[in-house]
Design an enzyme around this catalytic site. Sequence first.
Site, PDB file in Angstrom:
ATOM      1  N   SER A 115       7.213  -2.468  -1.733  1.00  0.00           N
ATOM      2  CA  SER A 115       7.827  -1.981  -0.493  1.00  0.00           C
ATOM      3  C   SER A 115       7.386  -0.587  -0.072  1.00  0.00           C
ATOM      4  O   SER A 115       7.788  -0.118   0.992  1.00  0.00           O
ATOM      5  CB  SER A 115       9.354  -2.020  -0.618  1.00  0.00           C
ATOM      6  N   LYS A 118       6.059  -0.306   3.373  1.00  0.00           N
ATOM      7  CA  LYS A 118       6.913  -0.096   4.541  1.00  0.00           C
ATOM      8  C   LYS A 118       6.712   1.299   5.152  1.00  0.00           C
ATOM      9  O   LYS A 118       7.054   1.512   6.318  1.00  0.00           O
ATOM     10  CB  LYS A 118       8.380  -0.300   4.182  1.00  0.00           C
ATOM     11  N   SER A 301      15.273  -0.898   2.226  1.00  0.00           N
ATOM     12  CA  SER A 301      14.067  -1.679   1.930  1.00  0.00           C
ATOM     13  C   SER A 301      14.191  -3.101   2.480  1.00  0.00           C
ATOM     14  O   SER A 301      14.006  -4.094   1.767  1.00  0.00           O
ATOM     15  CB  SER A 301      13.797  -1.719   0.423  1.00  0.00           C
TER      16      SER A 301
END
Length: 465
Positions: A115, A118, A301
């Site tokens: 993640s 991101k 997340s």
Amino acid sequence: MGRTSKVVTGGLLVLALAAVTVPAGLNLYPALLPRDAATAAVVPAAQLAPTTLQGISGVSALSAAAPLPDPAALTAGLDAALAFDGGTFSAYVADAATGKVLYSKDGDAARTPASNLKLLTATAALKSLGANTRMDTSVVQGSVPGTLVLKAGGDSMLAAGESDPQAAMGHAGLATLAQKTAAALAAAGTTGPVKLAIDDSLFTGPALNPGWDMGDVDAGEIAPIYPMALYGGRTSPGSTSGPRPQDSAVAVAEAFAAALEKAGVPTTGTITRTTAGTGTVLAKVESATVAQQVQYLLAESDNYVAEVMARLVAVKQGQEASNTGAVTAVRAVLASLGLPLDGVSTVDNCGLAVGDLISAHQLVQVVSFLVAHAGTDEGQALGGLPIAGLTGTLGARFTGPVTAAAAGLVRAKTGTLHTVSTLSGYVVNSEGRLLVFSIMGNKLAGGPASAMPSIDTAAAIIAKS
């Protein structure tokens, strides 16, 4: 610990305690009063619960004259912290002001970011869409009398109830949209049942990315992507696991139909799909801003919201709003910002695909860009980075005796997959230098949790350097 760090730590603790105690005081204090106001004792002003948060005094701006960490000492500490037999670590640490490299352990090797990817999606979304932009979910008059079209505008954080102007999730509510629609129909003299259709043609292509493991899909890590969804593509607010709606647009429409019934507008027939949502707008609700949604997806997340944001970037950039188009669009925006993507492989935009590859150095470059542009739209991403020991996906970490000193200081994006654990962000160290870092654990035989103590220890060492 240096003076600056002590002052900043104290200030953060003041804020954290105030944020917790002020609402509690305001809610509990009336319950303690006698029922007869005439018998209530006069409470001294100093004991009254505060109604506003006071600013922090004594915190000075960072000084360019603050000394850099000793690279040799930092290297010794980080090498020891990242000595790990159950997988591989790469890491990169730099001074934000000068860009000077302070530590690198395979820092230019491409690794799976989970993640941490991101960070790229958030940066591109804020740059392309604009921090203050909102997404509409609207109801338009259908081409056939008695037909309403629910038109998706890219809000994946809708709520079934009324709009909550103070929230990011549920800022726009279907109950509010239904009430507005009922009022518009009544004003137009429309009576009788209505037939409901969906226009979710904003996105194209497969709703699931072929790069995602179906085990992750079945476990509820992600769901098919649509341009409108309840609660980030979930069945209820706050749900973090378990089955998700396989057609979020239909789930929204069904919840909206129920809300219409409550608002006095019965529906009839089967909900259908159309691309004719171009009639007169009867009602609409607006999402939280892009900045608020981006900060939410970073703090929590959220895979679904990240993928929706990326497809909105594709729409804005004139690309096909598909998996492929979204990846292409995000990369194009990042390239326009001067962020190097040589050797970077992006299969999706949330980091769930194991085919995603990027180096710790490149993640540090993204964080460094955000820090350097804190006053711009892109810099709004910084507000979504979890705070060690306090918020988001870092709320339960940095609590042990070795790492607790870094709680409240480290702000970073987490990343976890079955064999991956990563952390990228920034910290003001004990001497008052702003340092940016990325630590990436891959091929973790014991899973992501096995590497978190080492990662958190390394981040604490950076904070104390």
